[in-house]
Design a protein around this motif. Structure first.
Motif, PDB file in Angstrom:
ATOM      1  N   LEU A 266       0.857  -1.186   0.000  1.00 37.78           N
ATOM      2  CA  LEU A 266       0.000   0.000   0.000  1.00 37.78           C
ATOM      3  C   LEU A 266       0.892   1.234   0.000  1.00 37.78           C
ATOM      4  CD1 LEU A 266      -3.067   0.537   2.350  1.00 37.78           C
ATOM      5  CD2 LEU A 266      -1.421   2.362   1.941  1.00 37.78           C
ATOM      6  N   SER A 267       0.730   2.064  -1.009  1.00 38.49           N
ATOM      7  CA  SER A 267       1.501   3.305  -1.071  1.00 38.49           C
ATOM      8  C   SER A 267       0.578   4.474  -1.364  1.00 38.49           C
ATOM      9  CB  SER A 267       2.615   3.206  -2.121  1.00 38.49           C
ATOM     10  OG  SER A 267       2.118   2.807  -3.369  1.00 38.49           O
ATOM     11  N   MET A 268       1.112   5.677  -1.181  1.00 39.78           N
ATOM     12  CA  MET A 268       0.311   6.896  -1.317  1.00 39.78           C
ATOM     13  C   MET A 268       1.157   7.991  -1.947  1.00 39.78           C
ATOM     14  SD  MET A 268      -2.786   6.676   0.335  1.00 39.78           S
ATOM     15  CE  MET A 268      -3.140   8.175   1.242  1.00 39.78           C
ATOM     16  N   PRO A 269       0.523   8.923  -2.651  1.00 40.08           N
ATOM     17  CA  PRO A 269       1.261  10.121  -3.058  1.00 40.08           C
ATOM     18  C   PRO A 269       1.764  10.840  -1.813  1.00 40.08           C
ATOM     19  CG  PRO A 269      -0.862  10.003  -4.181  1.00 40.08           C
ATOM     20  CD  PRO A 269      -0.880   8.959  -3.112  1.00 40.08           C
ATOM     21  N   SER A 270       2.919  11.448  -1.911  1.00 41.99           N
ATOM     22  CA  SER A 270       3.476  12.162  -0.756  1.00 41.99           C
ATOM     23  C   SER A 270       2.599  13.353  -0.372  1.00 41.99           C
ATOM     24  CB  SER A 270       4.882  12.666  -1.077  1.00 41.99           C
ATOM     25  OG  SER A 270       5.358  13.494  -0.030  1.00 41.99           O
ATOM     26  N   PHE A 271       2.322  13.463   0.949  1.00 36.21           N
ATOM     27  CA  PHE A 271       1.547  14.587   1.463  1.00 36.21           C
ATOM     28  C   PHE A 271       2.426  15.613   2.175  1.00 36.21           C
ATOM     29  CE2 PHE A 271      -1.741  11.227   1.341  1.00 36.21           C
ATOM     30  CZ  PHE A 271      -2.716  11.887   0.618  1.00 36.21           C
ATOM     31  N   THR A 272       3.728  15.406   2.172  1.00 36.85           N
ATOM     32  CA  THR A 272       4.602  16.259   2.979  1.00 36.85           C
ATOM     33  C   THR A 272       4.477  17.737   2.607  1.00 36.85           C
ATOM     34  OG1 THR A 272       6.184  14.441   3.250  1.00 36.85           O
ATOM     35  CG2 THR A 272       6.977  16.662   3.709  1.00 36.85           C
ATOM     36  N   LYS A 273       4.578  18.058   1.337  1.00 39.58           N
ATOM     37  CA  LYS A 273       4.490  19.462   0.917  1.00 39.58           C
ATOM     38  C   LYS A 273       3.091  20.024   1.171  1.00 39.58           C
ATOM     39  CE  LYS A 273       8.161  19.237  -2.553  1.00 39.58           C
ATOM     40  NZ  LYS A 273       8.518  19.384  -3.994  1.00 39.58           N
ATOM     41  N   ALA A 274       2.060  19.192   0.985  1.00 44.06           N
ATOM     42  CA  ALA A 274       0.688  19.638   1.230  1.00 44.06           C
ATOM     43  C   ALA A 274       0.475  19.939   2.715  1.00 44.06           C
ATOM     44  CB  ALA A 274      -0.299  18.568   0.766  1.00 44.06           C
ATOM     45  N   PHE A 275       1.008  19.100   3.585  1.00 40.87           N
ATOM     46  CA  PHE A 275       0.878  19.334   5.019  1.00 40.87           C
ATOM     47  C   PHE A 275       1.643  20.583   5.444  1.00 40.87           C
ATOM     48  CE2 PHE A 275      -0.865  15.567   7.529  1.00 40.87           C
ATOM     49  CZ  PHE A 275      -1.712  15.174   6.499  1.00 40.87           C
ATOM     50  N   ARG A 276       2.756  20.837   4.792  1.00 40.29           N
ATOM     51  CA  ARG A 276       3.490  22.072   5.102  1.00 40.29           C
ATOM     52  C   ARG A 276       2.639  23.297   4.752  1.00 40.29           C
ATOM     53  NH1 ARG A 276       8.566  22.929   5.970  1.00 40.29           N
ATOM     54  NH2 ARG A 276       8.676  24.635   4.469  1.00 40.29           N
ATOM     55  N   LYS A 277       1.969  23.239   3.606  1.00 42.63           N
ATOM     56  CA  LYS A 277       1.121  24.364   3.197  1.00 42.63           C
ATOM     57  C   LYS A 277      -0.113  24.485   4.081  1.00 42.63           C
ATOM     58  CE  LYS A 277       2.608  24.214  -1.645  1.00 42.63           C
ATOM     59  NZ  LYS A 277       2.212  23.892  -3.043  1.00 42.63           N
ATOM     60  N   ALA A 278      -0.660  23.346   4.501  1.00 47.81           N
ATOM     61  CA  ALA A 278      -1.851  23.364   5.359  1.00 47.81           C
ATOM     62  C   ALA A 278      -1.521  23.889   6.749  1.00 47.81           C
ATOM     63  CB  ALA A 278      -2.437  21.960   5.457  1.00 47.81           C
ATOM     64  N   ASN A 279      -0.272  23.698   7.198  1.00 44.53           N
ATOM     65  CA  ASN A 279       0.202  24.188   8.493  1.00 44.53           C
ATOM     66  C   ASN A 279      -0.695  23.737   9.649  1.00 44.53           C
ATOM     67  OD1 ASN A 279       2.081  25.541  10.105  1.00 44.53           O
ATOM     68  ND2 ASN A 279       0.862  27.432  10.117  1.00 44.53           N
ATOM     69  N   PHE A 291      -6.110  17.689  -1.037  1.00 50.76           N
ATOM     70  CA  PHE A 291      -6.856  17.127  -2.171  1.00 50.76           C
ATOM     71  C   PHE A 291      -5.992  17.165  -3.433  1.00 50.76           C
ATOM     72  CE2 PHE A 291      -9.695  17.661  -5.843  1.00 50.76           C
ATOM     73  CZ  PHE A 291     -10.471  16.514  -5.722  1.00 50.76           C
ATOM     74  N   LYS A 292      -5.284  18.251  -3.637  1.00 54.62           N
ATOM     75  CA  LYS A 292      -4.422  18.389  -4.805  1.00 54.62           C
ATOM     76  C   LYS A 292      -3.291  17.359  -4.771  1.00 54.62           C
ATOM     77  CE  LYS A 292      -1.893  21.960  -7.402  1.00 54.62           C
ATOM     78  NZ  LYS A 292      -1.443  23.373  -7.391  1.00 54.62           N
ATOM     79  N   ALA A 293      -2.762  17.105  -3.555  1.00 59.20           N
ATOM     80  CA  ALA A 293      -1.661  16.148  -3.411  1.00 59.20           C
ATOM     81  C   ALA A 293      -2.094  14.724  -3.739  1.00 59.20           C
ATOM     82  CB  ALA A 293      -1.105  16.211  -1.994  1.00 59.20           C
ATOM     83  N   LEU A 294      -3.384  14.424  -3.544  1.00 56.39           N
ATOM     84  CA  LEU A 294      -3.889  13.076  -3.828  1.00 56.39           C
ATOM     85  C   LEU A 294      -3.663  12.671  -5.281  1.00 56.39           C
ATOM     86  CD1 LEU A 294      -7.270  13.023  -1.867  1.00 56.39           C
ATOM     87  CD2 LEU A 294      -5.348  11.456  -1.535  1.00 56.39           C
ATOM     88  N   ASN A 295      -3.597  13.650  -6.153  1.00 60.67           N
ATOM     89  CA  ASN A 295      -3.443  13.379  -7.587  1.00 60.67           C
ATOM     90  C   ASN A 295      -2.070  13.769  -8.124  1.00 60.67           C
ATOM     91  OD1 ASN A 295      -6.261  12.478  -8.181  1.00 60.67           O
ATOM     92  ND2 ASN A 295      -6.726  14.526  -7.418  1.00 60.67           N
ATOM     93  N   ASN A 296      -1.132  14.010  -7.199  1.00 62.86           N
ATOM     94  CA  ASN A 296       0.232  14.349  -7.595  1.00 62.86           C
ATOM     95  C   ASN A 296       1.132  13.153  -7.290  1.00 62.86           C
ATOM     96  OD1 ASN A 296       2.808  15.312  -7.973  1.00 62.86           O
ATOM     97  ND2 ASN A 296       2.505  17.203  -6.814  1.00 62.86           N
ATOM     98  N   TYR A 297       1.536  12.434  -8.321  1.00 64.13           N
ATOM     99  CA  TYR A 297       2.298  11.204  -8.153  1.00 64.13           C
ATOM    100  C   TYR A 297       3.808  11.433  -8.307  1.00 64.13           C
ATOM    101  CZ  TYR A 297      -1.951   8.336  -8.222  1.00 64.13           C
ATOM    102  OH  TYR A 297      -3.157   7.751  -7.918  1.00 64.13           O
ATOM    103  N   GLU A 298       4.249  12.669  -8.184  1.00 62.06           N
ATOM    104  CA  GLU A 298       5.669  12.956  -8.375  1.00 62.06           C
ATOM    105  C   GLU A 298       6.536  12.185  -7.384  1.00 62.06           C
ATOM    106  OE1 GLU A 298       8.752  16.776  -8.349  1.00 62.06           O
ATOM    107  OE2 GLU A 298       6.603  17.101  -8.122  1.00 62.06           O
ATOM    108  N   VAL A 299       6.112  12.191  -6.113  1.00 64.20           N
ATOM    109  CA  VAL A 299       6.808  11.429  -5.063  1.00 64.20           C
ATOM    110  C   VAL A 299       5.796  10.480  -4.433  1.00 64.20           C
ATOM    111  CG1 VAL A 299       8.109  11.523  -2.908  1.00 64.20           C
ATOM    112  CG2 VAL A 299       8.396  13.347  -4.610  1.00 64.20           C
TER     113      VAL A 299
END
Length: 369
Positions: A266-279, A291-299
């Motif tokens: 089980l893997s997931m798109p990385s949420f690290t940058k999104a969580f930083r922005k959400a603060n 929500f945007k990070a859910l569809n970003n498969y870069e990492v």
């Protein structure tokens, strides 16, 4: 002068949860957890209900300078035949006296409850963040693990804490081609053992396998450090917490002819940058970044992978690695971050085959009381 206050009110709990955001303000590698999610982990988590735990804040005057949780998990202690108190959710300013005061508080509480050792950082269970960062301070950390400053381990070792175990994570290219030979081997394994890779297109297709997944995880992880099998109530909590966020194409289950799970990844798109922005906040705009990070498969972050004990040494793991690799290529992913695995886990060596580099090392510390 440093004073310790036990967290007993909702207001104190919010202060406890928010302290790291102040401590790491401006740090380019720290990603704050979602505030309401952490509060629920203390107030709604069924694992927390059967644990004995306390939360404390350290003050210098009126200023909060540290936090810590003390946890006694009786089920885990019984399972592993130990008498250990855990420390977790530990954060403190760069001051040895603050760290000493926090840890002494947990140590004394543990001794009062008959404990012989203290170890951590650990949460209520393996489903929580565990381990202190000892290498990788200038890396973006997957949200499944905690970030900490480099002075943390130095101060703990100064206070008499020693290494118990280390976990390692690897970073690798997610677009490495799959050799034809791997595909042939996977086809042979499927025919030999009459198994298939279960893939999904919609989240609702995953839910019927949710409990099967965690029961397979219970069996696969039963001998892993600090693990105790999840109850159905705990599984329900984890399903509710994580499954709505799952990406169907990033889940690969190997099932036998009875549709029972024998291997999983089980893997997931990385949420690290999104969580930083959400603060730490879902609203007003945190939800949008997530929500945007859910569809970003870069990492891609790999969360869980394993093989049922009855199916080990059959090559089953090659099936889900191959399937995930192909998904990463299809989605044009750039990097994959492996799950946190014990350094002495021979299964972790598979990541070296993907030309991975060590990304993060975390440590669980131990001290005799």
């Amino acid at each position: 002068m440093i004073t310790i206050k036990e967290v007993k009110t909702k207001k104190n709990l919010r202060t406890f949860v928010r302290f790291p955001r102040m401590l790491y303000r401006g740090n380019p590698y720290y990603a704050p957890a979602l505030e309401n999610g952490e509060i629920k982990d203390f107030t709604e988590n069924p694992t927390a209900r059967f644990c004995n735990y306390k939360l404390w804040l350290a003050y210098r005057g009126k200023e909060v300078v540290g936090r810590i949780a003390g946890i006694i998990n009786p089920k885990c202690n019984m399972h592993w035949r130990q008498q250990r108190v855990r420390f977790g959710w530990i954060d403190f300013i760069d001051d040895t006296d603050v760290a000493r005061t926090l840890l002494n508080t947990v140590e004394n509480w543990g001794k009062e409850n008959g404990m012989k050792e203290i170890h951590g950082p650990c949460g209520f269970s393996n489903m929580d963040k565990q381990g202190m960062l000892v290498d990788g301070f200038e890396e973006l950390i997957p949200i499944a693990g905690a970030y900490n400053y480099s002075y943390y381990p130095a101060i703990l070792e100064q206070l008499g804490y020693v290494k118990d175990v280390d976990w390692i994570q690897y970073e690798m290219s997610a677009s490495q081609p799959v050799p034809d030979s791997v595909e042939r081997v996977c086809n042979m394994i499927c025919k030999k053992y009459n198994v298939i890779i279960k893939s999904f297109r919609k989240n609702k297709e995953i839910l019927p396998y949710a409990h099967k997944f965690f029961h397979a995880l219970n069996a696969s992880f039963k001998d892993i450090y600090n693990f105790t099998p999840l109850t159905d109530e705990e599984i329900d909590y984890q399903v509710k917490k994580y499954f709505p966020l799952l990406r169907p194409d990033l889940i690969n289950l190997v099932v036998d002819q009875n549709d029972d799970i024998v291997g999983f990844a089980l893997s997931m798109p990385s949420f690290t940058k999104a969580f930083r922005k959400a603060n730490g906040k879902l609203f007003p705009f945190g939800w949008f970044h997530i929500f945007k990070a859910l569809n970003n498969y870069e990492v891609i972050d790999l969360y869980f992978s394993g093989v049922h004990p009855d199916w080990q040494h059959t090559g089953i793991h090659a099936l889900y690695h191959n399937a995930l690799n192909r998904t990463y290529i299809k989605r044009h992913a750039c990097l994959g971050i492996s799950t946190q695995q014990l350094e002495n886990n021979t299964a972790a060596k598979v990541w070296k085959k993907y030309n991975g580099r060590q990304h993060i090392r975390r440590r669980c510390y131990l001290k005799v009381l």
